[in-house]
Design a protein around this motif. Structure first.
Motif, short mmCIF file in Angstrom:
data_model
loop_
_atom_site.label_atom_id
_atom_site.label_comp_id
_atom_site.label_asym_id
_atom_site.label_seq_id
_atom_site.Cartn_x
_atom_site.Cartn_y
_atom_site.Cartn_z
N VAL A 75 9.85 -14.29 -1.53
CA VAL A 75 10.81 -14.37 -0.77
C VAL A 75 12.24 -13.99 -1.81
CG1 VAL A 75 12.79 -16.15 0.15
CG2 VAL A 75 10.54 -16.84 0.37
N LYS A 76 12.44 -13.98 -2.81
CA LYS A 76 12.98 -13.79 -3.72
C LYS A 76 12.99 -11.95 -3.95
CE LYS A 76 13.74 -13.47 -8.81
NZ LYS A 76 13.92 -14.37 -10.25
N LEU A 77 11.77 -11.61 -4.18
CA LEU A 77 11.51 -10.10 -3.98
C LEU A 77 11.96 -9.23 -2.40
CD1 LEU A 77 7.86 -10.04 -5.81
CD2 LEU A 77 9.57 -8.63 -6.47
N MET A 78 11.93 -9.91 -1.45
CA MET A 78 12.66 -9.56 -0.21
C MET A 78 14.10 -9.55 -0.59
SD MET A 78 10.13 -11.54 2.35
CE MET A 78 10.56 -10.55 3.55
N GLU A 80 15.89 -9.48 -2.99
CA GLU A 80 16.27 -8.63 -4.72
C GLU A 80 16.47 -7.00 -3.67
OE1 GLU A 80 13.82 -8.31 -7.53
OE2 GLU A 80 14.52 -10.80 -8.03
N GLY A 81 14.91 -7.03 -3.08
CA GLY A 81 15.15 -5.82 -1.99
C GLY A 81 16.08 -5.81 -1.17
N THR A 82 16.66 -6.51 -0.56
CA THR A 82 17.42 -6.30 0.65
C THR A 82 18.47 -5.59 0.05
OG1 THR A 82 16.34 -7.38 2.40
CG2 THR A 82 18.92 -7.27 2.67
N SER A 83 18.73 -6.66 -1.26
CA SER A 83 20.07 -6.28 -1.92
C SER A 83 20.10 -4.96 -2.09
CB SER A 83 19.73 -7.61 -3.11
OG SER A 83 21.35 -7.26 -4.19
N GLU A 84 19.55 -4.48 -3.53
CA GLU A 84 19.40 -3.50 -3.72
C GLU A 84 19.12 -2.34 -2.81
OE1 GLU A 84 16.74 -1.01 -7.17
OE2 GLU A 84 15.97 -2.39 -5.94
N THR A 85 18.92 -2.38 -2.07
CA THR A 85 19.01 -1.30 -1.05
C THR A 85 19.94 -1.54 -0.43
OG1 THR A 85 16.38 -1.51 0.16
CG2 THR A 85 18.29 -0.61 1.69
N GLU A 323 7.23 -3.07 -3.88
CA GLU A 323 6.32 -3.35 -3.15
C GLU A 323 4.14 -3.76 -4.03
OE1 GLU A 323 5.82 0.60 -1.35
OE2 GLU A 323 7.96 -0.32 -0.15
N GLU A 324 4.44 -3.34 -5.01
CA GLU A 324 3.02 -3.63 -5.37
C GLU A 324 3.20 -5.29 -5.88
OE1 GLU A 324 3.29 -1.03 -9.17
OE2 GLU A 324 2.46 1.01 -7.73
N MET A 326 4.54 -7.05 -4.20
CA MET A 326 4.64 -8.01 -3.30
C MET A 326 3.65 -8.43 -2.62
SD MET A 326 8.28 -7.33 -0.84
CE MET A 326 7.86 -8.71 -0.10
N GLN A 327 2.59 -6.81 -3.13
CA GLN A 327 0.91 -6.90 -2.12
C GLN A 327 0.52 -7.68 -2.89
OE1 GLN A 327 -0.46 -2.59 -2.29
NE2 GLN A 327 -1.85 -3.78 -1.90
N SER A 328 0.69 -8.02 -4.91
CA SER A 328 -0.32 -8.57 -5.63
C SER A 328 -0.10 -10.29 -5.09
CB SER A 328 0.00 -8.18 -6.79
OG SER A 328 -0.25 -7.29 -7.11
N LEU A 329 1.05 -10.20 -4.70
CA LEU A 329 1.46 -11.99 -4.32
C LEU A 329 1.34 -12.47 -3.14
CD1 LEU A 329 5.15 -12.51 -5.60
CD2 LEU A 329 3.39 -13.12 -6.61
N GLN A 330 0.88 -10.91 -2.48
CA GLN A 330 -0.36 -11.85 -0.61
C GLN A 330 -1.19 -11.24 -0.96
OE1 GLN A 330 1.85 -12.20 2.17
NE2 GLN A 330 3.79 -11.38 1.01
N GLU A 331 -1.70 -11.07 -1.83
CA GLU A 331 -2.99 -11.35 -2.34
C GLU A 331 -3.40 -12.58 -2.86
OE1 GLU A 331 -4.55 -7.58 -3.88
OE2 GLU A 331 -4.33 -6.14 -1.73
N ALA A 332 -2.52 -12.92 -3.79
CA ALA A 332 -2.38 -13.86 -4.97
C ALA A 332 -2.92 -15.18 -3.19
CB ALA A 332 -1.65 -14.40 -5.44
#
Length: 342
Positions: A75-78, A80-85, A323-324, A326-332
């Motif tokens: 959630v935090k990374l998402m 951050e992504g939105t904020s950074e965009t 993105e990497e 978040m992908q790693s966290l999803q796989e976790a």
């Protein structure tokens, strides 16, 4: 008694601590161990400090806490992504606008500086032209004054000569009349003498006596020559006076016309100089304002640089790393759910 029991108490606590550590170690599941190794490997490949820290936390924290921690990080990374965009969009807009401002103001400063240089040079040339025209007018006025003085002097001299010639002619004509009258009377006397009965008298004049000159001419002839000379002097002086007057009037006409043209040109240049000076003052004021705007734009660009330009890595690199991660966290999460991760 307390001193005797202290070593035994310390030993008991030590054994309890060791037991708790063994219990905690025994609570780690193979799944956690596998997940920690997976995250550590991904952290090393991607260079992510976030995954490295999470790998350590997964190994140390309870299973339930680990799962919540991973979801919170996603959630935090998402966010951050939105904020950074949004920040990237803001930066792009600000940087584009700022660059346009800096380029525009730089061009304006250059143009105004060039315009000020041109105006300064033009004003200097106009000042020189005005000074030259003023000197030329002053020189013309001096020459006209000198010509007028010479004309008046020459006119006075000519009028005096003409008057003297007229007076001389009148005097000579009067002298000729006196001489002629005298000789006329002499002639009558001669006739009376010739009519005398005394025929054997000595020989006398047989015609009126006109007077004798050394050159053989008569006094009347001499006076008439003088009269002609004075008459010729009068005529020549009158003609000379007319010629000099005509030349003077032509010179004065041309000089006055030249003076009027120079004065008109001088007035025009003075007006042009006043306009150029006003334009120069306005350009200098505009340059000052434009330079201040350019300085403000440059200062704002320096303010934007830390967060929009010099942030260490590019926006694209940050997006790729996130993105990497978040992908790693999803796989976790899949690993925690017992799913196989290729």
């Amino acid at each position: 008694a307390g001193e005797k029991n202290l070593p035994a108490l310390l030993e008991i606590r030590a054994r309890q601590s060791e037991a708790f550590a063994q219990l905690r170690s025994s609570q780690r599941s193979p799944l956690q161990e596998h997940l920690a190794a997976f995250l550590a490997e991904r952290a090393q490949v991607s260079g992510s400090s976030l995954l490295a820290q999470l790998s350590q936390s997964v190994a140390d924290d309870p299973f339930v806490k680990v799962k919540k921690m991973i979801k919170d990080l996603i959630v935090k990374l998402m966010e951050e992504g939105t904020s950074e965009t949004e920040h990237k969009g803001w930066c792009d807009t600000e940087l584009t606008t700022n660059k346009q401002t800096r380029d525009s103001k730089t061009e304006d400063v250059s143009m105004l500086t060039s315009n000020i240089e041109d105006l300064t040079a033009t004003i200097a040339q106009l000042s020189q032209d005005i000074a030259d025209l003023a000197a030329a007018v002053e020189e013309l006025e001096a020459a006209m004054a000198a010509a007028t003085t010479d004309r008046l002097s020459s006119k006075e001299k000519n009028e005096q000569t003409i008057q003297e010639a007229k007076d001389a002619q009148a005097a000579v004509e009067e002298a000729i009349a006196v001489v002629k009258d005298y000789y006329a009377k002499s002639a009558q006397a001669t006739v009376l003498a010739q009519q005398s009965p005394d025929m054997d008298a000595p020989e006398t004049f047989d015609k009126p006596y006109q007077g004798m000159m050394p050159e053989g001419g008569s006094v009347t002839d001499f006076l008439e020559v003088i009269l002609t000379d004075f008459s010729r002097l009068e005529a020549e002086t009158v003609a000379s006076e007319a010629t000099e007057k005509d030349e003077y009037e032509k010179y004065m006409f041309e000089s006055k016309k030249d003076k009027a043209l120079k004065e008109n040109e001088k007035t025009h240049k003075e007006g042009s100089k006043t306009d150029k000076e006003s334009a120069l003052a306005a350009s200098k004021e505009e340059l000052k304002s434009t330079q201040e705007q350019l300085n403000a734009a440059v200062a704002y660009y320096e303010k934007l640089k830390p967060s929009c330009v010099d942030s260490g890595i590019t926006y694209e690199e940050r997006v790729k790393r996130r993105e990497e991660e978040m992908q790693s966290l999803q796989e976790a999460l899949k690993i925690l759910a017992g799913e196989d991760v290729a």
